[in-house]
Design a protein around this motif. Structure first.
Motif, PDB file in Angstrom:
ATOM      1  N   ILE A 317      -9.499  23.554  16.709  1.00 59.73           N
ATOM      2  CA  ILE A 317     -10.234  22.728  17.671  1.00 59.73           C
ATOM      3  C   ILE A 317     -11.544  22.239  17.071  1.00 59.73           C
ATOM      4  CG2 ILE A 317     -11.442  22.769  19.894  1.00 59.73           C
ATOM      5  CD1 ILE A 317      -9.302  24.707  20.889  1.00 59.73           C
ATOM      6  N   GLY A 318     -12.242  23.117  16.353  1.00 61.61           N
ATOM      7  CA  GLY A 318     -13.500  22.725  15.725  1.00 61.61           C
ATOM      8  C   GLY A 318     -13.316  21.634  14.700  1.00 61.61           C
ATOM      9  N   ALA A 355     -21.400  14.709   4.624  1.00 63.23           N
ATOM     10  CA  ALA A 355     -21.021  16.122   4.564  1.00 63.23           C
ATOM     11  C   ALA A 355     -22.163  17.000   5.054  1.00 63.23           C
ATOM     12  CB  ALA A 355     -20.618  16.506   3.146  1.00 63.23           C
ATOM     13  N   ALA A 356     -23.395  16.637   4.658  1.00 62.54           N
ATOM     14  CA  ALA A 356     -24.564  17.387   5.122  1.00 62.54           C
ATOM     15  C   ALA A 356     -24.716  17.277   6.640  1.00 62.54           C
ATOM     16  CB  ALA A 356     -25.820  16.887   4.419  1.00 62.54           C
ATOM     17  N   GLU A 357     -24.408  16.092   7.200  1.00 59.36           N
ATOM     18  CA  GLU A 357     -24.450  15.930   8.650  1.00 59.36           C
ATOM     19  C   GLU A 357     -23.449  16.864   9.328  1.00 59.36           C
ATOM     20  OE1 GLU A 357     -24.224  11.976  10.174  1.00 59.36           O
ATOM     21  OE2 GLU A 357     -25.479  11.154   8.571  1.00 59.36           O
ATOM     22  N   LEU A 412     -19.800  30.923   8.737  1.00 59.30           N
ATOM     23  CA  LEU A 412     -19.455  30.447   7.401  1.00 59.30           C
ATOM     24  C   LEU A 412     -18.178  29.612   7.428  1.00 59.30           C
ATOM     25  CD1 LEU A 412     -20.151  30.539   4.379  1.00 59.30           C
ATOM     26  CD2 LEU A 412     -18.736  32.602   4.198  1.00 59.30           C
ATOM     27  N   VAL A 413     -17.147  30.120   8.099  1.00 56.96           N
ATOM     28  CA  VAL A 413     -15.867  29.399   8.153  1.00 56.96           C
ATOM     29  C   VAL A 413     -16.026  28.063   8.869  1.00 56.96           C
ATOM     30  CG1 VAL A 413     -13.548  29.438   9.147  1.00 56.96           C
ATOM     31  CG2 VAL A 413     -14.434  31.463   7.999  1.00 56.96           C
ATOM     32  N   LEU A 414     -16.684  28.083  10.028  1.00 54.02           N
ATOM     33  CA  LEU A 414     -16.843  26.850  10.791  1.00 54.02           C
ATOM     34  C   LEU A 414     -17.709  25.837  10.046  1.00 54.02           C
ATOM     35  CD1 LEU A 414     -17.321  28.385  14.351  1.00 54.02           C
ATOM     36  CD2 LEU A 414     -15.351  27.083  13.534  1.00 54.02           C
ATOM     37  N   SER A 415     -18.751  26.299   9.360  1.00 53.10           N
ATOM     38  CA  SER A 415     -19.627  25.382   8.621  1.00 53.10           C
ATOM     39  C   SER A 415     -18.913  24.762   7.428  1.00 53.10           C
ATOM     40  CB  SER A 415     -20.881  26.134   8.155  1.00 53.10           C
ATOM     41  OG  SER A 415     -21.639  26.581   9.251  1.00 53.10           O
ATOM     42  N   LEU A 417     -15.661  24.351   6.999  1.00 55.12           N
ATOM     43  CA  LEU A 417     -14.622  23.425   7.445  1.00 55.12           C
ATOM     44  C   LEU A 417     -15.226  22.145   8.028  1.00 55.12           C
ATOM     45  CD1 LEU A 417     -12.082  25.899   9.055  1.00 55.12           C
ATOM     46  CD2 LEU A 417     -11.829  24.635   6.928  1.00 55.12           C
ATOM     47  N   ALA A 418     -16.321  22.282   8.777  1.00 57.90           N
ATOM     48  CA  ALA A 418     -16.969  21.090   9.322  1.00 57.90           C
ATOM     49  C   ALA A 418     -17.529  20.215   8.205  1.00 57.90           C
ATOM     50  CB  ALA A 418     -18.088  21.503  10.280  1.00 57.90           C
ATOM     51  N   THR A 419     -18.114  20.838   7.195  1.00 54.76           N
ATOM     52  CA  THR A 419     -18.654  20.089   6.058  1.00 54.76           C
ATOM     53  C   THR A 419     -17.543  19.373   5.303  1.00 54.76           C
ATOM     54  OG1 THR A 419     -20.458  21.683   5.835  1.00 54.76           O
ATOM     55  CG2 THR A 419     -20.015  20.269   3.938  1.00 54.76           C
ATOM     56  N   GLY A 420     -16.448  20.099   5.053  1.00 52.03           N
ATOM     57  CA  GLY A 420     -15.322  19.493   4.334  1.00 52.03           C
ATOM     58  C   GLY A 420     -14.673  18.374   5.123  1.00 52.03           C
ATOM     59  N   THR A 421     -14.572  18.546   6.446  1.00 52.57           N
ATOM     60  CA  THR A 421     -13.977  17.497   7.285  1.00 52.57           C
ATOM     61  C   THR A 421     -14.836  16.239   7.275  1.00 52.57           C
ATOM     62  OG1 THR A 421     -13.008  19.193   8.715  1.00 52.57           O
ATOM     63  CG2 THR A 421     -13.156  16.959   9.597  1.00 52.57           C
ATOM     64  N   ALA A 422     -16.153  16.412   7.398  1.00 57.77           N
ATOM     65  CA  ALA A 422     -17.061  15.260   7.383  1.00 57.77           C
ATOM     66  C   ALA A 422     -17.001  14.538   6.029  1.00 57.77           C
ATOM     67  CB  ALA A 422     -18.484  15.732   7.663  1.00 57.77           C
TER      68      ALA A 422
END
Length: 441
Positions: A317-318, A355-357, A412-415, A417-422
């Motif tokens: 979902i994230g 990615a930083a965003e 760590l996991v959420l950050s 994955l969010a960075t990689g997705t962006a």
């Protein structure tokens, strides 16, 4: 480094400026972080309760010593797979010389029938070293009866039974006007009265020589055996009394408490080497791996599977929320990307900014989730919810323990994955021809 710092500052400003566009993503990630943190905290509290319940309250310590293959075959022939007096003496000799040894408690299991006046019930109980058991239980569980007195408080041979067995034998604890169960689950050390139609118990069992023996003991108190079915059959007495009932000097197992639980494996290795030298056929088992704890261990493993499945759903979902937000942001800012490219920004620098965003977005969401998890945990502790989990004899309080490792891993996991997705979402826009990007509508 200066350029990277400027791009990071740009990403941070973009997140703060466009936070309204990202509110759904922030809430999705924060909710997932909160849910995982609470679930892990609940599991950690359950693990603490189990450790306390078996290692201390149940007096199993860290290591259980038994005859070879006793866990497999003792139900078929308990006397063949018990420890005789000579083996006990050899084990005690080793324990007294071991640097990590603190205390040992010997147990002798027994099964039979207990009579109280005109009523009777089947018991599955044990005798144990009372004073040694008191030391292992410690201050928290020294007083282990919900009614009456513990065995160490009674100066004469006596027995304690499960509260549910007490009802079968027409014994009832007198209702208390004040709460005697403390927040940790232990009891206020007070002799709480109970009534019985017959204050003495006649306990009969089959001895090692296949004879029927019986002893008569006063009932000193009632305990909570934790599990509903066990509480209907629970009976405890001093080891000497159980050996007298069974007409034997053997014991079923010896539980060992160590100074440092972290040295359990080293202790077990030393003991096995000693047993091999002395020709003793013995098994050593960590309490959590013993069959006595099999039910709880299986339940914890099942809950861990649910936790992992839950984590996968939260991460999915994230990632989808971040991807949706970043794809929308990239589409809306394509002309901005073209302008930055025309000013000399490289493709990798633009993808770095997005990615930083994504990282700042997830970090902000995790911070919100962390605060929410702490607030909900505090609220739960104040509301004093209780539950029985279907098998417990007495409700226990719902609590959520702090779970720093879960917080760290989730963030760590959420950050990541969010960075990689962006980063992935920004790649396509960064590769557009500058003129096409500037003409984008």
């Amino acid at each position: 480094m200066e350029a990277a710092a400027k791009m990071i500052g740009m990403a941070r400003r973009n997140v703060m400026r466009n936070w309204r566009h990202s509110i759904a993503t922030i809430l999705a990630i924060a909710s997932g972080f909160t849910a995982v943190s609470l679930f892990d905290g609940f599991l950690r509290e359950l693990d603490n309760l189990n450790t306390d319940g078996y290692s201390k309250r149940g007096m199993l310590g860290q290591v259980v010593i038994e005859a070879k293959d006793a866990q497999l075959y003792e139900d078929e022939d308990p006397w063949k797979y018990s420890l005789d007096a000579k083996q006990q003496a050899q084990i005690d000799l080793f324990l007294k010389q071991d640097p990590d040894f603190v205390q040992r408690v010997r147990f002798l299991e027994g099964r039979g029938i207990v009579y109280s006046g005109n009523t009777s019930a089947v018991f599955v109980g044990h005798g144990y070293d009372v004073m040694e058991g008191l030391q292992v239980r410690g201050d928290l569980w020294a007083w282990n009866t919900v009614a009456g007195k513990p065995l160490h408080e009674v100066k004469i041979p006596s027995a304690v039974i499960g509260r549910s067995m007490g009802r079968l034998l027409n014994c009832e604890a007198v209702p208390q006007t004040e709460k005697f169960v403390l927040p940790a689950g232990n009891y206020v050390p007070v002799d709480r009265p109970f009534t019985c139609a017959q204050p003495r118990l006649t306990i009969s069992a089959t001895t090692e020589n296949a004879q029927v023996n019986a002893i008569d003991l006063p009932l000193s108190g009632m305990i909570d055996a934790a599990f509903r079915e066990a509480d209907k059959r629970a009976l405890s007495m001093a080891l000497a009394d159980m050996q007298r009932l069974m007409d034997t000097d053997k014991v079923t197992r010896i539980a060992v408490t160590l100074k440092d639980p972290g040295q359990t494996q080293a202790f077990m290795a030393r003991f096995q080497a000693f047993a091999a030298r002395e020709g003793l056929a013995l098994d050593t088992t960590f309490w959590e791996d013993h069959k006595l704890a099999a039910y709880v261990k299986g339940g914890m493993q099942l809950l861990s599977v649910f936790r992992n499945l839950f984590m996968v759903i939260v991460v999915t979902i994230g990632v989808m929320s971040v991807a949706n937000t970043m794809m929308k942001a990239v589409a809306e800012r394509t002309r901005e990307i073209g302008t930055l490219r025309s000013l000399g920004f490289l493709r990798r620098e633009l993808t770095f900014v997005f990615a930083a965003e994504g990282f700042f977005l997830s970090a902000l969401a995790c911070a919100v989730g962390f605060i929410a998890a702490l607030g909900i945990s505090f609220l739960i502790s104040k509301l004093h919810f209780t539950y029985k989990a279907g098998v417990l004899s007495t409700p226990i309080e719902l609590r959520v323990a702090p779970a720093p490792m879960a917080w760290l891993i989730s963030a760590l996991v959420l950050s990541v994955l969010a960075t990689g997705t962006a980063w992935f979402c920004a790649r396509k826009a960064s590769r557009l021809v500058i003129a096409d990007a500037l003409r984008h509508v």
